[in-house]
Design an enzyme around this catalytic site. Sequence first.
Site, short mmCIF file in Angstrom:
data_model
loop_
_atom_site.label_atom_id
_atom_site.label_comp_id
_atom_site.label_asym_id
_atom_site.label_seq_id
_atom_site.Cartn_x
_atom_site.Cartn_y
_atom_site.Cartn_z
CE1 TYR A 1 10.20 -24.82 -15.72
CE2 TYR A 1 9.50 -23.90 -17.51
CZ TYR A 1 10.24 -24.08 -17.21
OH TYR A 1 11.45 -23.94 -17.45
CE LYS B 1 -1.27 3.67 -31.89
NZ LYS B 1 -1.99 4.93 -30.98
C1 LIG Z 1 -3.22 4.56 -31.58
C2 LIG Z 1 -4.01 5.90 -32.00
C3 LIG Z 1 -4.66 5.94 -32.78
C4 LIG Z 1 -5.50 4.49 -33.72
O1 LIG Z 1 -6.30 3.82 -32.87
P1 LIG Z 1 -7.15 2.26 -33.05
O2 LIG Z 1 -8.12 2.25 -31.92
O3 LIG Z 1 -5.90 1.37 -33.20
O4 LIG Z 1 -7.96 2.61 -34.33
C5 LIG Z 1 -5.40 6.88 -33.32
N1 LIG Z 1 -4.98 8.15 -32.79
C6 LIG Z 1 -4.42 8.15 -31.87
C7 LIG Z 1 -4.07 9.49 -31.42
C8 LIG Z 1 -3.65 7.08 -31.60
O5 LIG Z 1 -2.85 6.99 -30.30
#
Ligand SMILES: *Cc1c(COP(=O)(O)O)cnc(C)c1O
Length: 372
Positions: A262, A41
Amino acid sequence: MSPDSLSPYGALLGIDLDALCDNWRSLKARLGSGDCAAVVKADAYGLGSAQVAPALYRAGCRHFFVAHLNEGIVLRPLLPADATLYVLHGAHPGSEREFVRHDLVPVLNSLPQVQAWQALACQRDKVMPAILQVDTGMARLGLAADEFERIVNDRPALLGIDLKFVMSHLVSAEEPDKPVNREQLARFRAALARLPGVRASLANSSGIFLGKDFHFDLARPGAALYGVAPVAGQANPMRPVIRLQGRVLQTRRIEAGTAVGYGHTWTARRPTRLATVAVGYADGYGRRLSNRGQAFCDGTPLPLVGNVSMDTLIVDITDLPEGRLAEGGLVDLANPLHGVDAIAERAGTIGYEILTSLGRRYARQYLGAAEA
Ligand SMILES: *Cc1c(COP(=O)(O)O)cnc(C)c1O
């Protein structure tokens, strides 16, 4: 990319696909008989799902997760047909047919999502694949315990749905001592007992390190694939995946007492040499790293001085040999010795946020994982 094609860029992001695939293999090896998915994702946590997912497929991964339907639509054509692509957010009302059209599998999180998916299965007179998510303590996505009870007591509620997995998500898996891990495990097991024979998925990256009890049939690691440490306070067993280098735009000498950047939040205490580097908060190098970040040249730490600007940051290079760093040269902002977790600690956040903030302006160089 050749050196010439890099010259228009102010910064380089190296992404080591071999290290990434090694990370996936080492997580899978911990799972015994269970399978290992990859969570890609948010454009594979900012590293490019179009490169990351096919590389992991070649390493043997067959289950992939994105969050948004749109991410799935973009990624699906890049993966062979025997890879399954799941959408964590599920199908929002009216989007169900898009899942069919693009060969995507929804994670059903609510009763309306279950009902709509079933209605479509009836209409099409076809069994349709889905994951069912139950909430075991996150209170974010998934059926609440009473909703889940309603579904299992009313078996026709799942008729026409090919339940690939029942899944849930852990709240604090990176902290193995927290009681909530075992509490969630107990709730998850209770739910599974109501649907005998269905395969199960619970662990994210950190969950894999909680031990066998948490592995079930499919683990869903994301962050650890990309090199983020899975267990808080312990040595990181994952290989580093990224190297971030910023280009020096200008160097200068300033007198003791000269203020910098800045807001003049830093003042030189000694005669100082500075380098201005072409990376700023617009590149995900957050403003919280003002006066806290660290760059490296040949292993020498170079403290970041003054506020991070949108497009630039300033480092103190007084400790480097004269002439070592000139205009056009590169300094490391992330490398195997100073990874995303180290940056995150200085920024007061987590490695996940550093990775997913990286931005679009880098020349991206993918190393390794050649086409099979
Ligand atoms: C993002 C996500 C993962 C992956 O989690 P990590 O901590 O990055 O390994 C797994 N399951 C769900 C439902 C998620 O939203």
